[in-house]
Write an enzyme that holds these catalytic residues in place. Structure first.
Site, mmCIF file in Angstrom:
data_model
loop_
_atom_site.group_PDB
_atom_site.id
_atom_site.type_symbol
_atom_site.label_atom_id
_atom_site.label_comp_id
_atom_site.label_asym_id
_atom_site.label_seq_id
_atom_site.Cartn_x
_atom_site.Cartn_y
_atom_site.Cartn_z
ATOM 1 N N TYR A 164 40.464 37.714 36.387
ATOM 2 C CA TYR A 164 40.831 37.272 37.733
ATOM 3 C C TYR A 164 42.261 37.694 38.010
ATOM 4 O O TYR A 164 42.688 38.750 37.546
ATOM 5 C CB TYR A 164 40.586 35.761 37.884
ATOM 6 N N ARG A 179 40.072 40.639 53.444
ATOM 7 C CA ARG A 179 41.394 40.146 53.080
ATOM 8 C C ARG A 179 41.384 39.788 51.603
ATOM 9 O O ARG A 179 41.407 38.633 51.212
ATOM 10 C CB ARG A 179 41.764 38.926 53.924
ATOM 11 N N LYS A 220 35.239 35.446 40.422
ATOM 12 C CA LYS A 220 35.168 34.014 40.717
ATOM 13 C C LYS A 220 34.034 33.354 39.946
ATOM 14 O O LYS A 220 34.193 32.294 39.337
ATOM 15 C CB LYS A 220 34.937 33.794 42.212
ATOM 16 N N GLU A 254 34.842 33.620 50.556
ATOM 17 C CA GLU A 254 35.989 34.089 49.792
ATOM 18 C C GLU A 254 36.642 35.289 50.465
ATOM 19 O O GLU A 254 35.971 36.288 50.763
ATOM 20 C CB GLU A 254 35.527 34.481 48.377
ATOM 21 N N ASP A 255 37.944 35.185 50.720
ATOM 22 C CA ASP A 255 38.750 36.305 51.197
ATOM 23 C C ASP A 255 38.237 36.925 52.495
ATOM 24 O O ASP A 255 38.183 38.150 52.646
ATOM 25 C CB ASP A 255 38.874 37.376 50.102
ATOM 26 N N ASP A 315 37.244 29.119 50.204
ATOM 27 C CA ASP A 315 38.197 29.041 49.101
ATOM 28 C C ASP A 315 39.645 29.092 49.570
ATOM 29 O O ASP A 315 40.526 28.572 48.906
ATOM 30 C CB ASP A 315 37.914 30.219 48.157
ATOM 31 N N ASP A 316 39.895 29.695 50.699
ATOM 32 C CA ASP A 316 41.262 29.909 51.164
ATOM 33 C C ASP A 316 41.754 28.820 52.115
ATOM 34 O O ASP A 316 42.909 28.846 52.503
ATOM 35 C CB ASP A 316 41.362 31.268 51.877
ATOM 36 N N ASN A 355 48.983 35.847 45.646
ATOM 37 C CA ASN A 355 48.417 36.744 44.636
ATOM 38 C C ASN A 355 48.237 38.146 45.213
ATOM 39 O O ASN A 355 48.039 38.292 46.421
ATOM 40 C CB ASN A 355 47.049 36.219 44.173
ATOM 41 N N ASN A 409 46.728 28.182 39.749
ATOM 42 C CA ASN A 409 45.507 28.980 39.867
ATOM 43 C C ASN A 409 44.387 28.136 40.442
ATOM 44 O O ASN A 409 44.151 27.004 39.991
ATOM 45 C CB ASN A 409 45.121 29.514 38.487
#
Length: 549
Positions: free
Chosen positions: A86, A139, A157, A229-230, A252-253, A394, A439
């Site tokens: 990761y 993203r 993930k 995610e992203d 997740d964000d 990150n 994290n």
């Protein structure tokens, strides 16, 4: 050859003589028996001395070849392997995905597959899917639009779902929704493995997401966890608000993960170092993308438990975006930012904002490397006895400052956390500090395990607030538990989620278990090899002798 002959999970030379005879593979392997522990040592011999990307490729190849050995390796030293599978290495792997690609992993669904997603799900060999991580690649971390190369993130993930949380890997499905990319370099790259056209947006895009969500729940059930995610800011909030009350989903964000663990450590500072930090009296300054809004909402919920109204809580939270301080009347503010707009003169630069607002804590999630300048860090130290500085972006190259900069410029008084790992810092006076890594793997594997175990069908923000209160750790300037204890953290979070789900009647699996720890433990995946020997066969005494080196 073994792939054809053996339908069971491959164990390589860890098959005993009895198993080799029974499975019909005797002679297809060298005669020596190697235990799983010895196999781990062999992998480590190949692993050591390689650069991070080569280590990533080695581990992903092992995952394809011997899944149980892969997870045995990861769980043997999470602190060593997490930065490879990761952040930060997964970011490099996504950028180099065309070169690193060895074997397809996960499901690639394109905009041109609209109308056929249910059929594509039927192509996936596993029927009992409990957790999906999906991205459209727009993203990826702080790296921007990587299109189809973003598949590395769902794969990574879900590897952590298993390694850190114990979710069985056969129940996990990584998905890439390929709608094109606006990254011109990828469109011109002959090695690019995704659709080579600009991103499709608008109704056609929304229809694809709608069909995907419906197809997943039709096939795997309403309690199949779908983690977004992203996704880019323009879609992330919109899709979360659209689906959160209809499906078992979270982003997740925005909602939890990194952010709820950031909150948990703000709560730890609040309860254990209240001399320096109090939820009622902070101001707290965010340098933001959508991430900060998730943390901020959880903070408001936490302050509500102390009797602070949402309006008063929002006044204690200041935000800076690419255009400066978020204030009333600035214009072009979306609904999420409007909630945190202050009645204050507009200030353009982060340095000026820090100097004016004098925040207790500074949290960076804007993916702009070096944004916390020397002046900003020194200013934080000048008006705080213990300045709280979280550089959470990150990968490492996008961190707002380094651990060394924080500790040196604050003369060791800073309380630091980062999104990617930093090495131990030793100051000239001999004091040493272990940087905390904020994290998101501290949270999402445990949440997933708990949600899956009891069949939660909708994931509320309260669940993330609950997980934020699970653990507190502050020692040697360290905010986070050691990574090698992450499975214990995940287990505690899962038990907490299960307990919350049954108390609030949002679980779908009944009867309610009396021993919730034992219940969660029964769902935890073991990387130990299975035995394929049938006890009904009377083995000759000599056949029982195998060599263990």
């Amino acid at each position: 050859m073994l792939d054809v002959c053996v339908s069971t999970p491959l164990q390589g030379m860890a098959f005993t003589l009895q198993e080799r005879l029974q499975l019909g593979i005797h002679g297809l392997l060298p005669p020596v028996y190697l235990s799983q522990d010895v196999q781990v040592l062999r992998i480590m011999k190949s692993y050591e001395g390689r650069n991070p990307l080569d280590k990533y490729i080695l581990l992903m190849t092992l995952q394809d070849r011997n899944e149980k050995l892969f997870y045995r390796l990861l769980t043997s030293d999470v602190e060593e392997f997490m930065p490879i599978v990761y952040t930060p290495t997964v970011g490099l792997a996504c950028q180099q995905y065309g070169l690193a690609f060895r074997r397809p992993r996960g499901l690639f669904i394109t905009i041109h597959d609209k109308g056929h997603i249910a059929t594509m799900l039927n192509s996936w060999p596993e029927e009992n899917i409990k957790a999906i991580v999906v991205t459209d690649g727009e993203r990826i971390l702080g790296l921007g639009d990587l299109g189809s190369y973003g598949m590395g993130i769902p794969v990574g993930k879900l590897a952590l779902y298993t390694a850190c949380g114990g979710v069985p890997p056969q129940q996990c499905l990584p998905v890439l929704l390929d709608v094109g990319t606006d990254n011109q370099a990828l469109l011109e790259d002959p090695l690019y493995i995704g659709l080579k056209h600009k991103r499709i947006r608008g109704k056609e895009y929304d229809d694809l997401i709608d069909e995907f969500m419906q197809a997943v729940t039709d096939k795997y059930g309403m309690n199949c966890l779908i983690q977004f995610e992203d996704f880019a800011n323009s879609n992330a909030f919109r899709l979360l608000n659209k689906y959160r009350n209809r499906y078992c989903t979270f982003n997740d964000d925005i909602q939890g993960n990194l952010f709820s663990f950031s909150l948990s450590n703000l709560l730890a500072l609040h309860t254990r170092t209240f001399k320096y930090f109090h939820l009622r009296t902070l101001p707290l300054l965010f340098f933001i993308t959508q991430a900060a809004l998730g943390i901020a909402h959880l903070l408001i919920m936490a302050m509500a438990k102390e009797g602070v109204s949402a309006t008063e809580a929002a006044k204690k939270i200041w935000m800076v975006d690419s255009r400066g301080l978020i204030v009333k009347g600035r214009g072009n503010l979306n609904h999420e930012k409007e909630e945190f707009a202050h009645d204050h003169a507009h200030i353009k630069t982060l340095e000026e904002v820090v100097h004016t607002v004098k925040p207790t804590a500074l949290i960076g999630v804007a993916a702009i490397g070096g944004a916390f300048t020397e002046k900003i860090i020194k200013d934080m130290a000048s008006f705080n006895e213990r300045p709280i500085i979280f550089a959470l972006s990150n990968p490492t190259s996008k961190a707002e400052c380094t651990a060394e900069q924080c500790y040196q410029l604050t003369e060791g008084r800073g309380i630091f956390a980062s999104g990617s790992p930093f090495n131990k810092v030793t100051l000239a006076d001999g004091r040493s500090f272990i940087p905390g890594q904020g994290n998101n793997a501290y949270v999402f594997p445990g949440v997933a395990l708990g949600v899956i175990a009891c069949g939660v069908r909708q994931i509320s923000d309260d669940i993330f607030l609950t997980t934020a209160e699970v653990t507190e750790h502050l020692a040697e300037g360290r905010l986070y538990p050691p990574l090698n204890g992450i499975r214990e953290v995940s287990f505690k979070i899962a038990v907490k989620v299960v307990d919350y789900a049954y108390r609030h009647k949002i679980a779908s699996l009944y009867p309610e278990p009396k021993d919730k720890e034992a219940f969660v433990l029964s769902h935890v995946y073991s990387p130990d090899y299975d035995s394929f020997v049938q006890d009904t066969y009377d083995w000759p005494q000599d056949a029982m002798k195998v060599q263990d080196v």
